[in-house]
Design an enzyme around this catalytic site. Structure first.
Site, short mmCIF file in Angstrom:
data_model
loop_
_atom_site.label_atom_id
_atom_site.label_comp_id
_atom_site.label_asym_id
_atom_site.label_seq_id
_atom_site.Cartn_x
_atom_site.Cartn_y
_atom_site.Cartn_z
N LYS A 1 91.50 83.78 26.77
CA LYS A 1 91.15 82.35 26.70
C LYS A 1 92.15 81.64 27.60
O LYS A 1 92.87 80.72 27.19
CB LYS A 1 91.25 81.88 25.23
CG LYS A 1 90.80 80.46 25.01
CD LYS A 1 89.31 80.26 25.14
CE LYS A 1 88.97 78.78 25.08
NZ LYS A 1 87.57 78.48 25.40
N ASP B 1 84.17 92.14 14.06
CA ASP B 1 83.29 91.86 12.92
C ASP B 1 81.90 91.44 13.41
O ASP B 1 80.88 91.83 12.83
CB ASP B 1 83.88 90.74 12.03
CG ASP B 1 84.82 91.28 10.95
OD1 ASP B 1 85.46 92.32 11.21
OD2 ASP B 1 84.91 90.68 9.87
N TYR C 1 99.31 88.04 15.65
CA TYR C 1 99.72 88.63 14.37
C TYR C 1 101.14 89.18 14.44
O TYR C 1 101.50 90.10 13.70
CB TYR C 1 98.74 89.74 13.94
CG TYR C 1 97.32 89.28 13.70
CD1 TYR C 1 96.96 87.94 13.76
CD2 TYR C 1 96.32 90.20 13.40
CE1 TYR C 1 95.65 87.53 13.55
CE2 TYR C 1 95.00 89.80 13.18
CZ TYR C 1 94.67 88.46 13.26
OH TYR C 1 93.38 88.07 13.05
N ASP D 1 85.07 82.80 23.88
CA ASP D 1 83.89 82.10 23.35
C ASP D 1 82.63 82.54 24.09
O ASP D 1 81.59 82.80 23.49
CB ASP D 1 84.08 80.58 23.37
CG ASP D 1 84.75 80.07 24.64
OD1 ASP D 1 85.18 80.89 25.47
OD2 ASP D 1 84.86 78.84 24.80
N ASP E 1 89.84 91.04 16.55
CA ASP E 1 89.55 91.11 15.12
C ASP E 1 88.21 90.42 14.85
O ASP E 1 87.32 90.97 14.18
CB ASP E 1 90.69 90.40 14.36
CG ASP E 1 90.62 90.60 12.86
OD1 ASP E 1 89.73 91.32 12.39
OD2 ASP E 1 91.47 90.02 12.15
MG MG Z 1 88.90 91.97 10.50
#
Ligand code: MG
Ligand code: NAI
Length: 355
Positions: A203, A264, A152, A236, A260
């Site tokens: 990763k 969730d 980001y 993963d 992020d």
């Molecule tokens: Mg989020």
């Protein structure tokens, strides 16, 4: 006038009122609804504690304002915001403004300008809340998200717009300084928790540069924290571990994008996106930190008075801890747990309660 700092413990004993200056930004959708519920909680905490006060300044920075004036944050807004002790934020996101514009126009404008590089996201199944996992009770995690760079960082571009050869690039940026400070933050946090476990999530099998830098810096720092037990997972694989062996995780550190997504998942496994809190911290306190529920503006339920305010209340616990108000923070957490235990639930948790 000097503002009492949370670390100034003498103020407590001398009976001087500690007044924390908070900027309050409701934003869009259910943001203002849950934030106003949070303000009621702050007022109640303050009423019960004569020495504790909050001076609130509300800002109408929202997509509505952006449509009216062309900007989310007015000229000079960030400079003004910088003087506060902390920021309470709702959510941003509207049908009238593309999501990448609203996110960068308001939330990321603050997070990036104020170098809030440590995003802390606790996940736990509150009493009276059901996890979709049978082993859900074992969830007690803190996800530490690198919040200033990585995927980001805002590096990229578009070329040949509209042509068949159109291209879009999105470059993840990982700096040694940025990686080191988030790892150090995660180690310090893990050290304070009973299990003292820290899982590095990357990763680095497929992404050979930035992710390998993440791994290397982590292992360099680990030597300085012999009391913290560490392990490493690919992003993963860690999703499966979160579902299958939740008890084996404690603190997780991951990049901006990975964390992020993981947070969730963590919120959903803890019962609902509506209960999950987060703190965007500038640990050096050169800038105020920003506290928000992790959910978005939830336009599907906005204006109905049924948004779950628990995520915002738990967010206030993090805010109070950051301000050094540990007693008020603990009291608020107990109050939240009494409410969830009594199954006073909004519809997202299967109940009929209003915000
Ligand atoms: Mg989020
Ligand atoms: P969302 O978090 O707003 O909603 C996802 C689902 O969870 C919806 O069904 C919603 O009703 C439910 N939900 C969320 N919070 C809830 C609460 N407190 N109580 C009850 N139910 C709740 O995510 P979505 O739908 O992907 O995004 C909506 C808008 O919010 C978009 O514009 C997005 O860009 C923005 N957004 C903003 C964030 C922020 O400001 N930090 C974070 C995530 C999304």
């Amino acid at each position: 006038m000097s503002i009492p700092k949370a670390s100034d413990k003498t103020l407590d004993r001398s009976g001087v009122r500690r007044e924390h200056r908070l900027a309050v930004i409701g934003g869009d959708g259910i943001g203002p609804e849950v934030v106003e519920a949070g303000v009621e909680v702050l007022e109640a905490l303050s009423r019960a504690r004569p020495a504790l006060g909050f001076a609130l300044t509300r800002y109408d920075w929202s997509s509505e304002r952006r449509l009216r004036t062309g900007r989310y944050i007015p000229e000079g807004g960030l400079a003004e915001l910088k003087s506060f002790d902390a920021i309470l934020f709702g959510a941003v996101g509207s049908r009238e403004v593309p999501d990448h514009e609203s996110l960068w126009g308001l939330r990321l404008a603050i997070v990036q300008s104020f170098d809030q590089y440590a995003n802390v996201r606790p996940a736990r199944v509150l009493p009276g809340v059901e996890s979709p996992l049978s082993a859900g009770a074992a969830i007690d995690w803190v996800i530490v998200r690198e919040n200033a760079e990585g995927e980001y960082a805002g590096h990229g571009g578009r070329a040949h717009r509209g042509l068949p050869i159109e291209v879009g690039t999105e470059t993840a940026v990982f700096t040694r300084a940025g990686v080191e400070r988030i790892h150090r933050f995660a180690f310090e946090l893990a050290r304070q928790r009973p299990k003292k476990r820290l899982t590095l999530v990357t990763k680095s099998n497929a992404l050979r540069f930035g992710m390998v830098l993440w791994d290397e810096v982590f292992h360099e720092l680990a030597a300085q924290y012999p009391d913290v037990r560490t392990d490493r997972e690919l992003v993963d694989a860690v999703t499966a571990r979160m579902v299958k062996r939740p008890e084996s995780l404690d603190v997780l550190v991951a990049t901006n994008l990975h964390a992020d997504i993981l947070s969730d998942l963590a919120a959903a496994l803890s019962g609902s996106l509506g209960v999950a809190p987060t703190a965007n911290l500038n640990p050096e306190r050169a800038f105020p930190s920003l506290f928000e529920p992790i959910h978005g503006s939830a336009l599907d339920i906005a204006g109905q008075g049924i948004a779950n305010p628990i995520g915002t209340f738990w967010t206030l616990v993090l805010l109070l801890e950051h301000l050094g108000e540990t007693e008020a923070a603990a009291a608020l957490m107990r109050a939240i747990e009494r409410v969830t235990e009594a199954r006073v639930h909004t519809p997202d948790l299967g109940g009929t309660a209003t915000t």
